[in-house]
Design an enzyme around this catalytic site. Structure first.
Site, PDB file in Angstrom:
ATOM      1  N   ASP A  25       1.428   9.063  -6.183  1.00 38.22           N
ATOM      2  CA  ASP A  25       1.338  10.527  -6.044  1.00 38.22           C
ATOM      3  C   ASP A  25       1.530  10.966  -4.597  1.00 38.22           C
ATOM      4  O   ASP A  25       1.419  12.151  -4.293  1.00 38.22           O
ATOM      5  CB  ASP A  25       0.012  11.049  -6.618  1.00 38.22           C
ATOM      6  N   ASP A  42       1.801   3.993   2.859  1.00 38.43           N
ATOM      7  CA  ASP A  42       0.735   4.873   2.352  1.00 38.43           C
ATOM      8  C   ASP A  42       1.333   5.997   1.503  1.00 38.43           C
ATOM      9  O   ASP A  42       1.335   5.892   0.291  1.00 38.43           O
ATOM     10  CB  ASP A  42      -0.133   5.435   3.484  1.00 38.43           C
ATOM     11  N   HIS A  71      -9.869   0.851   0.089  1.00 44.81           N
ATOM     12  CA  HIS A  71      -9.599   1.657   1.285  1.00 44.81           C
ATOM     13  C   HIS A  71     -10.859   1.604   2.155  1.00 44.81           C
ATOM     14  O   HIS A  71     -11.919   2.093   1.730  1.00 44.81           O
ATOM     15  CB  HIS A  71      -9.350   3.114   0.917  1.00 44.81           C
ATOM     16  N   GLU A 115     -10.776   3.330   7.669  1.00 47.48           N
ATOM     17  CA  GLU A 115      -9.710   4.270   8.016  1.00 47.48           C
ATOM     18  C   GLU A 115     -10.348   5.455   8.734  1.00 47.48           C
ATOM     19  O   GLU A 115     -10.194   5.621   9.938  1.00 47.48           O
ATOM     20  CB  GLU A 115      -8.988   4.719   6.731  1.00 47.48           C
ATOM     21  N   HIS A 170       1.116   5.024  -2.378  1.00 42.90           N
ATOM     22  CA  HIS A 170       0.544   5.827  -3.468  1.00 42.90           C
ATOM     23  C   HIS A 170       1.663   6.501  -4.248  1.00 42.90           C
ATOM     24  O   HIS A 170       2.496   7.200  -3.661  1.00 42.90           O
ATOM     25  CB  HIS A 170      -0.402   6.894  -2.910  1.00 42.90           C
ATOM     26  N   HIS A 226       0.848  -1.204   0.000  1.00 43.43           N
ATOM     27  CA  HIS A 226       0.000   0.000   0.000  1.00 43.43           C
ATOM     28  C   HIS A 226       0.879   1.248   0.000  1.00 43.43           C
ATOM     29  O   HIS A 226       1.354   1.696   1.044  1.00 43.43           O
ATOM     30  CB  HIS A 226      -0.916  -0.029   1.237  1.00 43.43           C
ATOM     31  N   GLY A 262      -9.726   7.896  -1.593  1.00 48.82           N
ATOM     32  CA  GLY A 262     -10.341   9.220  -1.464  1.00 48.82           C
ATOM     33  C   GLY A 262     -11.122   9.282  -0.162  1.00 48.82           C
ATOM     34  O   GLY A 262     -11.114   8.337   0.626  1.00 48.82           O
TER      35      GLY A 262
HETATM   36  O1  LIG Z   1      -4.931   6.979   3.130  1.00 49.73           O
HETATM   37  C1  LIG Z   1      -5.614   7.327   2.157  1.00 49.73           C
HETATM   38  N1  LIG Z   1      -6.974   7.195   2.205  1.00 49.73           N
HETATM   39  C2  LIG Z   1      -7.760   7.517   1.164  1.00 49.73           C
HETATM   40  N2  LIG Z   1      -7.296   8.033   0.035  1.00 49.73           N
HETATM   41  C3  LIG Z   1      -5.956   8.218  -0.060  1.00 49.73           C
HETATM   42  C4  LIG Z   1      -5.083   7.879   0.971  1.00 49.73           C
HETATM   43  N3  LIG Z   1      -3.830   8.191   0.589  1.00 49.73           N
HETATM   44  C5  LIG Z   1      -3.933   8.700  -0.647  1.00 49.73           C
HETATM   45  N4  LIG Z   1      -5.209   8.729  -1.039  1.00 49.73           N
HETATM   46  C6  LIG Z   1      -5.765   9.235  -2.293  1.00 49.73           C
HETATM   47  C7  LIG Z   1      -5.096  10.528  -2.747  1.00 49.73           C
HETATM   48  C8  LIG Z   1      -4.446  10.184  -4.035  1.00 49.73           C
HETATM   49  O2  LIG Z   1      -4.496  11.252  -4.944  1.00 49.73           O
HETATM   50  C9  LIG Z   1      -5.243   8.998  -4.518  1.00 49.73           C
HETATM   51  C10 LIG Z   1      -4.566   8.112  -5.555  1.00 49.73           C
HETATM   52  O3  LIG Z   1      -3.293   7.701  -5.193  1.00 49.73           O
HETATM   53  O4  LIG Z   1      -5.505   8.287  -3.332  1.00 49.73           O
HETATM   54 ZN   LIG Z   2      -3.885   4.809   0.956  1.00 53.58          ZN
END
Ligand SMILES: O=c1[nH]cnc2c1ncn2[C@H]1C[C@H](O)[C@@H](CO)O1
Ligand SMILES: [Zn+2]
Length: 388
Positions: A27, A304, A212, A215, A25, A23, A185
């Site tokens: 970006d 993350d 996701h 959380e 991201h 996990h 998101g």
């Molecule tokens: O921890 C998270 N929870 C929900 N959404 C998340 C988390 N970390 C990043 N994101 C979102 C923001 C990014 O733009 C998107 C794609 O990687 O996923």
């Molecule tokens: Zn995430």
């Protein structure tokens, strides 16, 4: 330098230990210097800082908000500099290189293709650019003496309406670098069941996905992700702790959902530092990962967002070693859990466990034997015979 004792990993051993990351991201893991470079090259003038160190600190502080919604606002800047093919190739290559330098041997890195279309790229061009970057990063890592394999997960944003399209994209590229699908998101107000069509489609295609869930929102989100959508894994899933009761004498009782998650070996992609920043946990010592590990849930350790959390796989493990006294055996357990839960074929997972992970930990666990220090204890009088 800290002297290694059997089982207790030093920071250097933690870095060298083979690690598996499920996990992360794309970006959320850019080098601050790269954000500054690409912003300059592409004319993006919205950055709050242009000095890389200050920008790195800005991301950490801004993400330290106690709210998932505010945490997510910081991604506007990273997505803004990930709109061209060159930028995507560079970011993906550096991601693979950075993970490999940190001892990660297998990673599934996710991103939302729909967030990279502002300068005219198509969804397919985005996926192909990121794939090319990962291959380049794997190659550079190899040149530096590090081994890593990176697979992509395509994310659909849960507040948007493109999940079916992104699921089809993931399916199209499943033999070319993409290993699964995800939704991410803001969680509150956007239950995973909004995207049932996409999940049903992926199930019919025998494809894999994580969601996701659990959380920022609690048990209903986990329940929907598993029992309505059929998720293979849970992104975070920390709130499963709400279905576990610990009595005053330490006796533990699991509710139906927590029992299901444990009994079915549902992988939990835990991200401790991220959870502290969004308020999903109060401290490392109080993070649910401690209890879930004791209860043998299928727990994995993840980053993350390395940029927003100022973290790495090694740092996540260092925090856990400090908080819970974890040993190399614990690290190996988390790592094997992660490898078992990856979305690549079973024979490859097994080979990674038997040929890479277990030998890597065995070597680290044996290091103390060859340290001169542990043989230099003064002999107690008359102990020579007893030594024999
Ligand atoms: O921890 C998270 N929870 C929900 N959404 C998340 C988390 N970390 C990043 N994101 C979102 C923001 C990014 O733009 C998107 C794609 O990687 O996923
Ligand atoms: Zn995430």
């Amino acid at each position: 330098m800290q002297k290694p004792k059997p089982g207790v990993p030093t920071p250097d051993q933690i870095r060298r230990a083979p690690k598996v990351l499920l996990h992360d991201h794309l970006d959320g893991g850019l080098r601050p210097g790269t954000v500054v470079d690409i912003a300059r090259e592409t004319g993006y003038d919205g950055l709050p800082e242009t000095d890389p160190d200050k920008l790195g600190m800005w991301f950490r502080d801004a993400a330290d908000s106690g709210s998932l919604e505010r945490y997510l606002e910081t991604f506007a800047h990273t997505c803004a500099v990930m709109q061209t093919r060159d930028a995507l190739v560079r970011v993906a290559a550096e991601c693979a290189e950075d993970l490999a330098a940190d001892g990660v041997v297998y990673a599934e890195v996710r991103y939302a293709p729909e967030q990279h279309l502002e300068a005219g790229l198509t969804l397919e061009e985005v996926v192909e650019a990121v794939n090319a970057g990962f291959r380049e990063g794997e190659r550079r890592a190899k040149e530096d003496g590090n081994r890593i394999r990176v697979g992509a997960l395509l994310t659909a944003m849960r507040h948007a309406a493109r999940s079916q399209e992104i699921a089809e994209l993931a399916n199209h590229y499943r033999d070319s670098g993409v290993v699964g699908f995800d939704i991410a998101g803001a969680e509150a107000g956007y239950p995973p069941t909004r995207h049932l069509d996409a999940f049903d489609y992926l199930k019919r295609e025998n494809n894999h996905f994580t969601i996701h869930a659990g959380e920022a929102f609690g048990l209903p989100s986990i329940w929907q992700a598993l029992q309505w959508c059929g998720a293979d894994r849970l992104g975070h899933g920390v709130r499963i702790i709400d279905d576990i009761e610990e009595g005053p004498g330490g006796e533990v009782s699991l509710g139906r959902l927590a029992s299901y998650v444990r009994d079915k070996r549902v992988p939990l992609e835990m991200c401790p530092t991220s959870n502290l920043q969004t308020g999903a946990a109060a401290s490392y010592a109080e993070h649910p990962i401690g209890l879930l590990r004791r209860l043998y849930f299928r727990v994995t350790v993840n980053t993350d967002n390395r940029l927003m959390s100022g973290t790495s796989m090694s740092r996540e493990f260092e925090h856990l070693v400090d908080a819970f006294g974890y040993t190399l055996d614990d690290m190996q357990w988390f790592t094997v859990n992660a490898m078992k839960s990856a979305f690549i074929p079973f024979d490859e997972r097994l080979a990674m466990i038997n040929e890479v992970i277990k030998p890597g930990y065995a070597e680290l666990k044996a290091e103390w034997l060859f340290e001169a220090g542990h043989r230099e204890r003064p002999l107690a009088s008359g102990s020579a015979a007893a030594e024999g």
